[in-house]
Design a protein around this motif. Structure first.
Motif, PDB file in Angstrom:
ATOM      1  N   LEU A 167     -14.704  23.097   2.931  1.00  0.00           N
ATOM      2  CA  LEU A 167     -15.530  21.949   3.260  1.00  0.00           C
ATOM      3  C   LEU A 167     -14.601  20.855   3.766  1.00  0.00           C
ATOM      4  N   ILE A 168     -14.832  20.392   4.997  1.00  0.00           N
ATOM      5  CA  ILE A 168     -13.924  19.476   5.675  1.00  0.00           C
ATOM      6  C   ILE A 168     -14.688  18.217   6.071  1.00  0.00           C
ATOM      7  N   SER A 169     -14.132  17.050   5.758  1.00  0.00           N
ATOM      8  CA  SER A 169     -14.747  15.793   6.198  1.00  0.00           C
ATOM      9  C   SER A 169     -14.007  15.265   7.419  1.00  0.00           C
ATOM     10  N   LEU A 170     -14.754  14.613   8.310  1.00  0.00           N
ATOM     11  CA  LEU A 170     -14.170  14.089   9.543  1.00  0.00           C
ATOM     12  C   LEU A 170     -14.526  12.615   9.701  1.00  0.00           C
ATOM     13  N   PHE A 171     -13.512  11.760   9.570  1.00  0.00           N
ATOM     14  CA  PHE A 171     -13.646  10.330   9.804  1.00  0.00           C
ATOM     15  C   PHE A 171     -12.469   9.957  10.701  1.00  0.00           C
ATOM     16  N   CYS A 172     -12.747   9.730  11.990  1.00  0.00           N
ATOM     17  CA  CYS A 172     -11.665   9.607  12.960  1.00  0.00           C
ATOM     18  C   CYS A 172     -12.068   8.631  14.061  1.00  0.00           C
ATOM     19  N   TYR A 173     -11.138   8.437  15.005  1.00  0.00           N
ATOM     20  CA  TYR A 173     -11.460   7.715  16.237  1.00  0.00           C
ATOM     21  C   TYR A 173     -11.868   8.771  17.273  1.00  0.00           C
ATOM     22  N   GLU A 174     -11.089   8.933  18.339  1.00  0.00           N
ATOM     23  CA  GLU A 174     -11.389   9.953  19.339  1.00  0.00           C
ATOM     24  C   GLU A 174     -10.125  10.767  19.617  1.00  0.00           C
TER      25      GLU A 174
END
Length: 356
Positions: free
Chosen positions: A187-194
């Motif tokens: 299970l992977i969370s993604l909180f990023c820019y671009e």
């Protein structure tokens, strides 16, 4: 440390939620320790989802930045014991002039700086800065630098953080938010820019049992853009905006976290799970030096360093495979860093020790 103080915290929201996120974490920790806070902010709209409880909290006022320049507000303002300029914002001149004219003594005036692991931070932390002009000429500010070592200002950490983490029902959270996660999947969370390598990550996840949880806003927009060019999509779902405690729980629940900026980096460290940090990009590439300094402090293994360099666009090449051996190394690194940080004095305790 037991005495009550009134704190004025000033915050300007630049282009994301991180500045307000840090200021709100500081605010809620001060309130939890019996302090009173006036939070002056130019855009408080994100508090509606970040801190829906804010309007009901005692000893708290959330005020518009512009009100600090209005005579009708200032004339009824109780003198504060502490002024905090968050991230280099400048206090309104009318507010400063009113304080100089009415306060019996100078408040503790603190410039709360950005977080960095660079080697100059301990030298600059707690340095006085005389005010050379304006209505407060002759007063003194003090620089306060958060950091990762005992000779800096430390990190924001709630007194009940470890207790909350221990009570957290990870299995129930995963069942609610990722019910279709396949057995054996990450299970992977993604909180990023671009990040330029986002399409590579998404392509790598296709056909695997892994599931990606995508934060709202820029991360979700970036994922939609990347998926538009892919004939087959990985398993993924979008998350709604959440409170700060809800964000912590997401980090605790996931096997790998992609985080960005300052606030979520600190929360990823407290989570003790492997993570990749998308540092806030700066035009002069100063962020590259900051990222390298942080990885040096972490004593990150080469696989983790390369993943960070690729994710942050510092190095060309393919996004590395999420192998079990790499994830084991990243987990050990994150947990060692967490244990080291838990031995240090937290930021709010250090701030309060300065206010006498």
């Amino acid at each position: 440390m037991n005495s009550h103080r009134l704190w004025d915290i000033f915050c300007t929201v630049i282009d994301n939620h991180g500045d307000l996120g840090v200021c709100w974490r500081l605010t809620r920790q001060l309130l939890a320790q019996g302090q009173s806070v006036r939070l002056w902010v130019d855009d408080a709209s994100a508090l509606a989802w970040m801190a829906p409880e804010a309007p009901t909290l005692p000893k708290l006022q959330v005020l518009p930045w512009a009100a600090a320049s209005q005579s009708e507000v200032l004339k009824n303002l109780e003198p504060a014991d502490v002024w905090i300029e968050a991230f280099g914002c400048t206090l309104p001149e009318a507010f400063v002039a009113h304080g100089v004219a009415t306060q019996p003594k100078q408040p503790a005036w603190i410039n709360l700086e950005y977080l960095s692991a660079e080697d100059w931070v301990p030298r600059m932390h707690n340095m006085p800065s005389p005010v050379m002009s304006g209505p407060a000429k002759g007063w003194t500010k003090r620089f306060f630098y958060p950091g990762f070592t005992a000779d800096t200002g430390g990190l924001l950490r709630e007194t009940d953080l470890q207790e909350r983490h221990q009570r957290f029902d990870r299995a129930a959270w995963r069942q609610k938010h990722a019910p279709h996660l396949a057995p054996g999947g990450l299970l992977i969370s993604l909180f990023c820019y671009e990040p330029a390598s986002l399409p590579q990550l998404l392509a790598q996840l296709v056909g695997t049992p892994h599931h990606l949880l995508v934060a709202p806003g820029r991360p979700l927009a970036a994922v939609h853009q990347a998926l538009a060019g892919m004939p087959v999509h990985p398993s993924w779902s979008a998350l709604p905006y959440t409170t700060q405690n809800g964000f912590d729980e997401m980090l605790w629940a996931c096997d790998l976290n992609f985080v960005r900026g300052e606030d979520s980096l600190v929360r990823a460290l407290w989570a003790g799970q492997p993570f990749i940090w998308h540092i806030y990009p700066q035009d002069d590439n100063a962020h590259n030096v900051k990222l390298d300094a942080f990885l040096d402090w972490m004593q990150a293994p080469e696989s983790l360093r390369r993943a960070h360099r690729v994710w942050n666009g510092m190095e060309a090449g393919e996004w590395p495979a999420l192998s079990s051996s790499a994830l084991a190394d990243w987990t050990a690194c994150a947990q060692t860093a967490r244990q080291q940080l838990l031995q240090q004095t937290d930021l709010v305790s250090q701030l309060r020790s300065l206010v006498v």
